[in-house]
Enzyme design. Structure first.
Site, PDB file in Angstrom:
ATOM      1  N   THR A  27       0.846  -1.199   0.000  1.00 57.21           N
ATOM      2  CA  THR A  27       0.000   0.000   0.000  1.00 57.21           C
ATOM      3  C   THR A  27       0.878   1.244   0.000  1.00 57.21           C
ATOM      4  OG1 THR A  27      -1.875  -1.082   1.010  1.00 57.21           O
ATOM      5  CG2 THR A  27      -1.662   1.274   1.438  1.00 57.21           C
ATOM      6  N   GLN A 100      -4.004  -7.150  -6.725  1.00 55.09           N
ATOM      7  CA  GLN A 100      -4.500  -7.717  -5.466  1.00 55.09           C
ATOM      8  C   GLN A 100      -5.897  -7.187  -5.158  1.00 55.09           C
ATOM      9  OE1 GLN A 100      -3.213  -6.759  -1.470  1.00 55.09           O
ATOM     10  NE2 GLN A 100      -2.651  -8.888  -1.101  1.00 55.09           N
ATOM     11  N   HIS A 176      -6.841 -11.143  -1.643  1.00 60.58           N
ATOM     12  CA  HIS A 176      -6.250 -10.750  -0.360  1.00 60.58           C
ATOM     13  C   HIS A 176      -7.080 -11.363   0.764  1.00 60.58           C
ATOM     14  CE1 HIS A 176      -4.178  -8.695   2.697  1.00 60.58           C
ATOM     15  NE2 HIS A 176      -4.204  -7.458   2.253  1.00 60.58           N
ATOM     16  N   ASN A 179      -4.205 -10.338   6.713  1.00 59.12           N
ATOM     17  CA  ASN A 179      -3.963  -9.064   7.407  1.00 59.12           C
ATOM     18  C   ASN A 179      -5.181  -8.395   8.025  1.00 59.12           C
ATOM     19  OD1 ASN A 179      -1.442  -9.645   6.565  1.00 59.12           O
ATOM     20  ND2 ASN A 179      -1.167  -7.891   5.218  1.00 59.12           N
ATOM     21  N   TYR A 181      -8.346  -8.081   7.043  1.00 55.91           N
ATOM     22  CA  TYR A 181      -9.385  -7.446   6.231  1.00 55.91           C
ATOM     23  C   TYR A 181     -10.578  -8.405   6.066  1.00 55.91           C
ATOM     24  CZ  TYR A 181      -5.696  -4.089   5.784  1.00 55.91           C
ATOM     25  OH  TYR A 181      -4.715  -3.179   6.095  1.00 55.91           O
ATOM     26  N   ARG A 228      -3.605 -14.917  -0.847  1.00 55.93           N
ATOM     27  CA  ARG A 228      -2.699 -14.542   0.247  1.00 55.93           C
ATOM     28  C   ARG A 228      -3.363 -14.758   1.598  1.00 55.93           C
ATOM     29  NH1 ARG A 228       0.576  -9.116   2.156  1.00 55.93           N
ATOM     30  NH2 ARG A 228       2.584 -10.140   2.101  1.00 55.93           N
ATOM     31  N   ASN A 236      -4.160  -5.254  12.589  1.00 56.18           N
ATOM     32  CA  ASN A 236      -5.598  -4.972  12.509  1.00 56.18           C
ATOM     33  C   ASN A 236      -6.419  -5.752  13.544  1.00 56.18           C
ATOM     34  OD1 ASN A 236      -5.567  -2.945  10.514  1.00 56.18           O
ATOM     35  ND2 ASN A 236      -5.365  -4.493   8.894  1.00 56.18           N
ATOM     36  N   ARG A 317       9.742  -4.279   1.481  1.00 54.13           N
ATOM     37  CA  ARG A 317      10.599  -3.097   1.681  1.00 54.13           C
ATOM     38  C   ARG A 317      11.726  -3.008   0.655  1.00 54.13           C
ATOM     39  NH1 ARG A 317      11.350  -0.821   7.322  1.00 54.13           N
ATOM     40  NH2 ARG A 317       9.317  -1.152   8.235  1.00 54.13           N
TER      41      ARG A 317
HETATM   42  C1  8OZ Z   1      -0.175  -1.215   5.450  1.00 52.93           C
HETATM   43  C2  8OZ Z   1      -0.917  -0.060   5.443  1.00 52.93           C
HETATM   44  C3  8OZ Z   1      -2.159  -0.071   4.852  1.00 52.93           C
HETATM   45  C4  8OZ Z   1      -2.658  -1.216   4.284  1.00 52.93           C
HETATM   46  C5  8OZ Z   1      -2.119  -4.953   4.221  1.00 52.93           C
HETATM   47  C6  8OZ Z   1      -3.196  -3.573   2.595  1.00 52.93           C
HETATM   48  O1  8OZ Z   1      -1.583  -5.063   5.322  1.00 52.93           O
HETATM   49  C7  8OZ Z   1      -2.441  -3.628   3.663  1.00 52.93           C
HETATM   50  C8  8OZ Z   1      -1.891  -2.383   4.304  1.00 52.93           C
HETATM   51  C9  8OZ Z   1      -0.658  -2.368   4.902  1.00 52.93           C
HETATM   52  O2  8OZ Z   1      -2.430  -5.949   3.561  1.00 52.93           O
END
Ligand code: 8OZ
Length: 359
Positions: A27, A100, A176, A179, A181, A228, A236, A317
């Site tokens: 992101t 993604q 996705h 993480n 979501y 993923r 989160n 990174r």
């Molecule tokens: C960092 C900041 C905002 C979104 C993820 C889409 O962790 C993200 C994300 C990562 O998958």
């Protein structure tokens, strides 16, 4: 035959990759008004086209799937046109690029939602923490639990987004499911307290992800779809009572589909959880290529490839700050250091101004 290294070509589903070095989804918050990818984004991905595969930053499948400012969507004609310029540029350089597909679920805020509505989630459980709304940080709110009869609409949004991605020229898509979501909120026990056939036992918690994957496969073919997952990541405010069992079930269900790859964020980005998942077992449960991510460097990735622990490695990174990462790794050249201050802002700064070797 020699064991594979980072530069051993590999076939994944319908694609031949010239190397095993994947650009991880990142992101970057550089989209233009209307969440449209613009010219800087075209340059950014073009510069990184020597990756074996680029996986784009997460791209919301519908307006309610947004949770951060300036993230590029895949649900309006302007967004499709913006992405078309990206895929054309990457293909002109000889690269391959997957989009993604994203829906943030509860990781949003009414100010980022259509009509100021509450974000949606499997259950009405408010995440701890704060959300960046574009006008400062605000507490997360309690999301609205999706009704059972709304779930086909979620699947349909992913299907339409995959159709849009195909029209925009992508070589495939990554679902996705990681993480914290929406799809991960359904998968993991801390966020899914539903009492219908999408909650409770893992067979139910995995249902939405598997329906989404099936819908996207119907658009692209399984060989152009990756998934993923992040079994242990607490980013989160999410966790699972039994990540080994949950994710082995999910991976076994995905295994026979013939996907391009399984992409696993190993461990916990937030450093809160003790390792509790045996990733070798997850890999063993999956018949196709296994892509690892999180904290690998060249030495660790090379050793893991040689040992057969992984098939592909996604670098995050290192790809932000080294547009020519494969060439640098091949030459054992020094890597540019990434500047976290420009990860999520800065327009061209920290985005398209990291130098390639010899430039
Ligand atoms: C960092 C900041 C905002 C979104 C993820 C889409 O962790 C993200 C994300 C990562 O998958």
């Amino acid at each position: 035959m020699n064991p594979p290294d980072l530069f051993t070509p590999i076939r994944i589903g319908a694609l031949e990759l010239p190397n095993r070095i994947v650009m991880a989804p990142l992101t970057r918050n550089r989209a233009l008004a209307g969440n449209v990818p613009g010219p800087l984004t075209v340059t950014y991905y073009r510069q990184r086209a020597s990756a074996g595969l680029i996986i784009t930053e997460a791209s919301p499948v519908c307006a309610a799937g947004h949770g951060y400012p300036r993230t590029p969507g895949i649900h309006s004609p302007e967004q499709l046109a913006g992405w078309r310029a990206v895929t054309d540029a990457v293909h002109a350089e000889g690269g391959r690029i997957f989009l993604q597909l994203w829906h943030v679920g509860r990781i949003s805020h009414p100010s980022l939602q259509p009509d100021g509505a509450a974000p949606v989630a499997p259950s009405a459980l408010k995440p701890a923490g704060q959300v960046w709304t574009g006008s400062g940080l605000q507490d997360y709110v309690t999301p609205r639990a999706l009704n059972r009869d709304e779930l086909p609409g979620i699947v349909a949004a992913y299907r339409q987004a995959a159709l849009n991605a195909k029209e925009a020229g992508f070589d495939g898509v990554e679902v996705h499911g990681a993480n914290g979501y929406l799809l991960d909120q359904f998968l993991r026990s801390s966020t899914n307290r539903r009492d219908d056939d999408y909650g409770g036992p893992v067979e139910n918690r995995a249902r939405l992800l598997l329906e989404v994957v099936q819908a996207v496969i119907e658009v692209f073919g399984a060989g152009r779809v990756g998934v993923r997952l992040s079994p242990e990541n607490r980013f989160n405010d999410i966790s699972d009572d039994n990540p080994q069992a949950t994710f082995e079930y999910v991976v076994r269900a995905l295994s026979p589909l013939g996907l391009a790859y399984l992409h696993v964020l190993e461990g916990d980005m937030t450093g809160q959880s003790q390792p509790a998942v045996d990733y070798a077992k997850l890999k063993a449960a999956f018949a196709g290529p296994y892509m690892a991510n999180n904290g690998y460097d060249k030495a660790r990735a090379t050793a893991a490839l040689a040992a057969g622990h992984i098939d592909l490695i996604a670098f995050g990174r290192a790809f932000i700050s080294n547009p020519d990462l494969p060439a640098r790794l091949a030459a054992d050249a020094p890597l540019n250091e990434a500047n976290p201050k420009t990860f999520y802002s800065g327009e061209e700064k920290g985005y398209i101004d990291y130098p390639a070797l010899g430039s």
